[in-house]
Design a protein around this motif. Structure first.
Motif, PDB file in Angstrom:
ATOM      1  N   ALA A  90      26.569  35.666  16.987  1.00  7.74           N
ATOM      2  CA  ALA A  90      28.001  35.357  17.045  1.00  7.74           C
ATOM      3  C   ALA A  90      28.349  34.575  18.309  1.00  7.74           C
ATOM      4  CB  ALA A  90      28.812  36.649  16.989  1.00  7.74           C
ATOM      5  N   ILE A  91      27.674  34.890  19.435  1.00  3.12           N
ATOM      6  CA  ILE A  91      27.940  34.163  20.682  1.00  3.12           C
ATOM      7  C   ILE A  91      27.465  32.725  20.568  1.00  3.12           C
ATOM      8  CG2 ILE A  91      27.323  34.011  23.124  1.00  3.12           C
ATOM      9  CD1 ILE A  91      27.241  37.096  23.124  1.00  3.12           C
ATOM     10  N   ALA A  92      26.297  32.508  19.955  1.00  4.41           N
ATOM     11  CA  ALA A  92      25.806  31.137  19.756  1.00  4.41           C
ATOM     12  C   ALA A  92      26.771  30.345  18.882  1.00  4.41           C
ATOM     13  CB  ALA A  92      24.413  31.174  19.121  1.00  4.41           C
ATOM     14  N   ALA A  93      27.301  30.980  17.841  1.00  6.66           N
ATOM     15  CA  ALA A  93      28.262  30.316  16.962  1.00  6.66           C
ATOM     16  C   ALA A  93      29.568  30.038  17.702  1.00  6.66           C
ATOM     17  CB  ALA A  93      28.518  31.175  15.728  1.00  6.66           C
ATOM     18  N   PHE A  94      30.005  30.993  18.532  1.00  8.14           N
ATOM     19  CA  PHE A  94      31.212  30.820  19.344  1.00  8.14           C
ATOM     20  C   PHE A  94      31.067  29.624  20.280  1.00  8.14           C
ATOM     21  CE2 PHE A  94      31.926  31.677  23.859  1.00  8.14           C
ATOM     22  CZ  PHE A  94      33.300  31.522  23.962  1.00  8.14           C
ATOM     23  N   ALA A  95      29.893  29.501  20.937  1.00  9.18           N
ATOM     24  CA  ALA A  95      29.669  28.408  21.884  1.00  9.18           C
ATOM     25  C   ALA A  95      29.809  27.053  21.193  1.00  9.18           C
ATOM     26  CB  ALA A  95      28.285  28.544  22.510  1.00  9.18           C
ATOM     27  N   GLU A  96      29.260  26.940  19.985  1.00  7.05           N
ATOM     28  CA  GLU A  96      29.336  25.674  19.252  1.00  7.05           C
ATOM     29  C   GLU A  96      30.757  25.410  18.754  1.00  7.05           C
ATOM     30  OE1 GLU A  96      29.399  22.730  16.328  1.00  7.05           O
ATOM     31  OE2 GLU A  96      29.699  24.829  15.785  1.00  7.05           O
ATOM     32  N   ARG A  97      31.409  26.478  18.255  1.00 11.56           N
ATOM     33  CA  ARG A  97      32.751  26.331  17.690  1.00 11.56           C
ATOM     34  C   ARG A  97      33.769  25.956  18.776  1.00 11.56           C
ATOM     35  NH1 ARG A  97      32.636  30.737  15.592  1.00 11.56           N
ATOM     36  NH2 ARG A  97      33.829  32.046  17.005  1.00 11.56           N
ATOM     37  N   MET A  98      33.668  26.630  19.937  1.00 12.44           N
ATOM     38  CA  MET A  98      34.607  26.388  21.032  1.00 12.44           C
ATOM     39  C   MET A  98      34.133  25.261  21.953  1.00 12.44           C
ATOM     40  SD  MET A  98      36.979  28.807  20.562  1.00 12.44           S
ATOM     41  CE  MET A  98      37.785  29.033  22.138  1.00 12.44           C
ATOM     42  N   GLN A  99      32.880  24.834  21.768  1.00 10.60           N
ATOM     43  CA  GLN A  99      32.253  23.832  22.637  1.00 10.60           C
ATOM     44  C   GLN A  99      32.353  24.250  24.104  1.00 10.60           C
ATOM     45  OE1 GLN A  99      33.476  19.811  21.659  1.00 10.60           O
ATOM     46  NE2 GLN A  99      32.463  19.926  19.669  1.00 10.60           N
ATOM     47  N   VAL A 100      31.968  25.519  24.323  1.00 13.37           N
ATOM     48  CA  VAL A 100      31.890  26.081  25.668  1.00 13.37           C
ATOM     49  C   VAL A 100      30.421  26.404  25.957  1.00 13.37           C
ATOM     50  CG1 VAL A 100      32.520  28.010  27.158  1.00 13.37           C
ATOM     51  CG2 VAL A 100      34.209  27.050  25.590  1.00 13.37           C
ATOM     52  N   PRO A 101      29.822  25.818  26.988  1.00 17.30           N
ATOM     53  CA  PRO A 101      28.429  26.130  27.294  1.00 17.30           C
ATOM     54  C   PRO A 101      28.252  27.611  27.638  1.00 17.30           C
ATOM     55  CG  PRO A 101      29.170  24.196  28.518  1.00 17.30           C
ATOM     56  CD  PRO A 101      30.394  24.821  27.907  1.00 17.30           C
TER      57      PRO A 101
ATOM     58  N   SER B 178      18.019  32.094  20.590  1.00 23.33           N
ATOM     59  CA  SER B 178      17.322  32.191  19.299  1.00 23.33           C
ATOM     60  C   SER B 178      18.182  31.672  18.157  1.00 23.33           C
ATOM     61  CB  SER B 178      16.942  33.650  19.010  1.00 23.33           C
ATOM     62  OG  SER B 178      16.158  34.205  20.035  1.00 23.33           O
ATOM     63  N   TYR B 179      19.507  31.763  18.327  1.00 26.77           N
ATOM     64  CA  TYR B 179      20.442  31.421  17.244  1.00 26.77           C
ATOM     65  C   TYR B 179      21.208  30.124  17.519  1.00 26.77           C
ATOM     66  CZ  TYR B 179      19.371  36.315  16.487  1.00 26.77           C
ATOM     67  OH  TYR B 179      18.696  37.503  16.316  1.00 26.77           O
ATOM     68  N   ASP B 180      20.800  29.416  18.560  1.00 25.60           N
ATOM     69  CA  ASP B 180      21.506  28.196  18.976  1.00 25.60           C
ATOM     70  C   ASP B 180      20.989  27.002  18.183  1.00 25.60           C
ATOM     71  OD1 ASP B 180      22.982  26.324  20.431  1.00 25.60           O
ATOM     72  OD2 ASP B 180      21.396  26.120  21.942  1.00 25.60           O
ATOM     73  N   GLU B 181      21.844  26.399  17.381  1.00 25.21           N
ATOM     74  CA  GLU B 181      21.443  25.255  16.549  1.00 25.21           C
ATOM     75  C   GLU B 181      21.965  23.925  17.083  1.00 25.21           C
ATOM     76  OE1 GLU B 181      22.735  26.036  12.596  1.00 25.21           O
ATOM     77  OE2 GLU B 181      21.453  27.807  12.329  1.00 25.21           O
ATOM     78  N   HIS B 182      22.850  23.970  18.080  1.00 28.50           N
ATOM     79  CA  HIS B 182      23.491  22.732  18.512  1.00 28.50           C
ATOM     80  C   HIS B 182      23.393  22.488  20.018  1.00 28.50           C
ATOM     81  CE1 HIS B 182      25.170  22.283  14.472  1.00 28.50           C
ATOM     82  NE2 HIS B 182      25.449  23.576  14.530  1.00 28.50           N
ATOM     83  N   GLY B 183      22.581  23.285  20.724  1.00 28.73           N
ATOM     84  CA  GLY B 183      22.307  23.020  22.130  1.00 28.73           C
ATOM     85  C   GLY B 183      23.362  23.434  23.116  1.00 28.73           C
ATOM     86  N   TRP B 184      24.285  24.324  22.700  1.00 31.80           N
ATOM     87  CA  TRP B 184      25.324  24.774  23.620  1.00 31.80           C
ATOM     88  C   TRP B 184      24.900  25.976  24.468  1.00 31.80           C
ATOM     89  CZ3 TRP B 184      29.624  22.140  24.770  1.00 31.80           C
ATOM     90  CH2 TRP B 184      30.008  21.122  23.909  1.00 31.80           C
ATOM     91  N   VAL B 185      23.738  26.557  24.175  1.00 28.67           N
ATOM     92  CA  VAL B 185      23.228  27.702  24.948  1.00 28.67           C
ATOM     93  C   VAL B 185      22.164  27.212  25.914  1.00 28.67           C
ATOM     94  CG1 VAL B 185      22.097  29.951  24.856  1.00 28.67           C
ATOM     95  CG2 VAL B 185      23.718  29.291  23.062  1.00 28.67           C
ATOM     96  N   MET B 186      22.301  27.593  27.178  1.00 29.25           N
ATOM     97  CA  MET B 186      21.376  27.190  28.236  1.00 29.25           C
ATOM     98  C   MET B 186      20.623  28.439  28.698  1.00 29.25           C
ATOM     99  SD  MET B 186      24.275  24.890  30.204  1.00 29.25           S
ATOM    100  CE  MET B 186      23.206  23.886  31.230  1.00 29.25           C
ATOM    101  N   LEU B 187      19.424  28.604  28.197  1.00 26.53           N
ATOM    102  CA  LEU B 187      18.636  29.814  28.463  1.00 26.53           C
ATOM    103  C   LEU B 187      17.904  29.706  29.798  1.00 26.53           C
ATOM    104  CD1 LEU B 187      17.358  32.527  27.568  1.00 26.53           C
ATOM    105  CD2 LEU B 187      15.593  31.181  26.405  1.00 26.53           C
ATOM    106  N   CYS B 188      18.017  30.756  30.631  1.00 32.59           N
ATOM    107  CA  CYS B 188      17.331  30.810  31.921  1.00 32.59           C
ATOM    108  C   CYS B 188      16.450  32.058  31.974  1.00 32.59           C
ATOM    109  CB  CYS B 188      18.340  30.872  33.071  1.00 32.59           C
ATOM    110  SG  CYS B 188      19.495  29.482  33.109  1.00 32.59           S
ATOM    111  N   SER B 189      15.246  31.889  32.515  1.00 33.73           N
ATOM    112  CA  SER B 189      14.340  33.029  32.628  1.00 33.73           C
ATOM    113  C   SER B 189      13.393  32.804  33.798  1.00 33.73           C
ATOM    114  CB  SER B 189      13.574  33.244  31.320  1.00 33.73           C
ATOM    115  OG  SER B 189      12.872  34.474  31.346  1.00 33.73           O
ATOM    116  N   SER B 190      12.420  33.709  33.950  1.00 30.89           N
ATOM    117  CA  SER B 190      11.559  33.664  35.133  1.00 30.89           C
ATOM    118  C   SER B 190      10.347  34.548  34.934  1.00 30.89           C
ATOM    119  CB  SER B 190      12.359  34.147  36.352  1.00 30.89           C
ATOM    120  OG  SER B 190      11.522  34.375  37.450  1.00 30.89           O
ATOM    121  N   PHE B 191       9.303  34.298  35.724  1.00 28.02           N
ATOM    122  CA  PHE B 191       8.134  35.167  35.778  1.00 28.02           C
ATOM    123  C   PHE B 191       8.149  36.028  37.043  1.00 28.02           C
ATOM    124  CE2 PHE B 191       7.001  31.642  33.048  1.00 28.02           C
ATOM    125  CZ  PHE B 191       6.374  32.268  31.991  1.00 28.02           C
ATOM    126  N   SER B 192       9.243  35.972  37.810  1.00 26.19           N
ATOM    127  CA  SER B 192       9.318  36.715  39.064  1.00 26.19           C
ATOM    128  C   SER B 192       9.340  38.221  38.854  1.00 26.19           C
ATOM    129  CB  SER B 192      10.574  36.299  39.840  1.00 26.19           C
ATOM    130  OG  SER B 192      10.505  34.942  40.221  1.00 26.19           O
TER     131      SER B 192
END
Length: 472
Positions: free
Chosen positions: A269-280, A302-316
């Motif tokens: 739902a958050i991924a869909a919200f980001a695309e619908r509202m065009q909020v990164p 995982s559910y982002d189809e339009h590139g509005w989600v910016m995933l950040c991670s680390s091996f730290s």
């Protein structure tokens, strides 16, 4: 037969203990019956029971087999959330940090539950040493040169392949290597905001992220969700509909500090919200690999189809804190992030990228995780059980299914900073709750890290902390 079949068997019995199939005091099936049912060796069964013993769930009794001592599901109520404050505010976390005590930790009596980072004994030391040696033998000298701003292409490929584990579909071109997850978050913020903009953040939130927002001269709205189910999408949409929000910053799995994990429906739902509202949506998934269940949790990405989600991670948090290797998949904003990375510090150090590449390619990282996860689960259960034993009965406590920290709500009259000063006098430290809010919320909350190798010294430190709280 898998070397880790005993973990699957232990998980099966732990689930049966938690759902009441084997209640406290009940005797578990005999070794002979388990061997016949599952067609596995007695050695594997004993390793499974030893793991359950280490978690404090069962005890072996002479001529009686193994008996259930307790469940791994806490009976303590969950901490309450702070009320939403939907007014944009300037960050003032620097003032809060001035109230925090940072004692001299060289004293051998001192035990710290402050930092959420693996104890050195939990790191894959030998595997890291071998990977560094292998990387340094590169006769081409590539490890002595600058890498591209986006990072080592082979490392990016290995990271992209791992997205399969969380139902993602990244390519090497989607991945940007950074100096830790905090730089990834900061670069993503810089790519989609400018000074004076407002960012909506999940509350409570890691204080380092608040500092990053402060350094960029951004305003913030803190958004509190349900302590069990996470984020209310309708409230999120209402805030973004009534105010100018340049980005949302959310933690999908094992939020630091309260351990909340969003379910798949919320993530979708958050991924869909980001695309619908065009909020990164900037998603911090730094603890995703440190799950206690058999399956790695998905991400919002995982559910982002339009590139509005910016995933950040680390091996730290999972392999090598000192390597400072993080990464992001910035979607439609990748080009901006790469440019910002280039002008910030050119590139991440080549030798550590090459070393981490060896760790991933050889499978050493996954072998390390398979051993690390049950050990972290054990440490968290022992920590929670000890807190339940020695702290006041009216505390509230989180129930993380992964990560390194436990979030505790103390009686309302307890001030976390005052408690910290008293605790340090008794050679114990922890992270005070107000560190995790710009609003000064969570004054009677504390975060305990479950990262110490367990021994009597650690247990006694928690007992001393519980005594101090009771005396207050």
């Amino acid at each position: 037969m898998s070397d880790f079949q005993y973990i699957a068997l232990a998980d099966k019995f732990e689930l049966s203990i938690n759902n009441g199939t084997y209640p406290v005091g009940a005797k578990l099936p005999s070794l002979r019956s388990i061997r016949q049912q599952f067609k596995i060796s007695v050695g594997t069964i004993l390793k499974a029971f030893t793991l359950l013993e280490d978690k404090g769930l069962v005890a072996g009794k002479e001529r009686s087999g193994f008996v259930v001592l307790r469940t791994s599901v806490s009976s303590v109520n969950l901490p309450k959330q702070a009320e939403n404050n939907t007014l944009a505010q300037k960050i003032a976390i620097g003032k809060v940090l001035q109230e925090v005590s940072f004692p001299d930790s060289e004293n051998k009596s001192y035990v710290s539950f402050f930092n959420a980072v693996l104890h050195p004994d939990l790191l894959p030391f030998n595997a890291l040493r071998r990977s560094l040696q292998q990387a340094s033998r590169d006769l081409t000298g590539q490890h002595l040169q600058y890498e591209p701003a986006a990072g080592n292409s082979q490392l990016r490929t290995e990271i992209a392949r791992r997205s399969f584990l969380w139902q993602g579909n990244l390519s090497a071109d989607d991945v940007i290597v950074t100096n830790g997850a905090l730089e990834a978050v900061s670069l993503c913020l810089r790519a989609v905001t400018k000074a004076g903009d407002t960012v909506l953040v999940q509350s409570p939130i890691y204080h380092g992220i608040l500092q990053a927002i402060e350094s960029l001269d951004l305003k913030v709205i803190e958004f509190s969700g349900c302590p069990l189910t996470g984020i209310n999408i309708q409230e999120l949409e209402e805030i973004c509909s009534t105010q100018k929000i340049s980005a949302c910053l959310l933690l999908s799995n094992f939020n630091n500090p309260n351990g909340i994990t969003l379910n798949n429906e919320e993530k979708s739902a958050i991924a869909a919200f980001a695309e619908r509202m065009q909020v990164p949506v900037i998603e911090d998934d730094i603890y995703g690999d440190l799950h206690f269940q058999s399956q790695r949790p998905t991400t919002i990405k995982s559910y982002d189809e339009h590139g509005w989600v910016m995933l950040c991670s680390s091996f730290s948090k999972s392999a090598a804190p000192g390597y400072r290797i993080g990464w992001c998949a910035a979607g439609r904003f990748s080009e901006q992030v790469v440019k910002l990375k280039a002008v910030t510090n050119v590139a991440t150090a080549s030798i550590v990228q090459s070393s981490l590449l060896q760790l991933l390619k050889t499978g050493a990282y996954d072998r390390h995780l398979r051993k690390l996860r049950p050990e972290l689960h054990r440490l968290m259960l022992l920590t929670i059980q000890t807190i339940e034993k020695y702290f006041p009965d009216d505390i509230r406590m989180s129930r993380p299914e992964g990560g390194l920290v436990v979030w505790i709500e103390l009686p309302a009259h307890i001030d976390a900073f005052e408690l910290q000063k008293k605790a340090i006098d008794q050679f114990v430290n922890f992270a005070p709750g107000p560190l995790f809010s710009n609003n000064g919320d969570y004054r009677n909350y504390i975060r305990i890290s479950c990262n110490n190798v367990w021994n009597d010294k650690v247990e006694n430190a928690l007992k001393r902390l519980g005594d101090i709280i009771k005396n207050m």
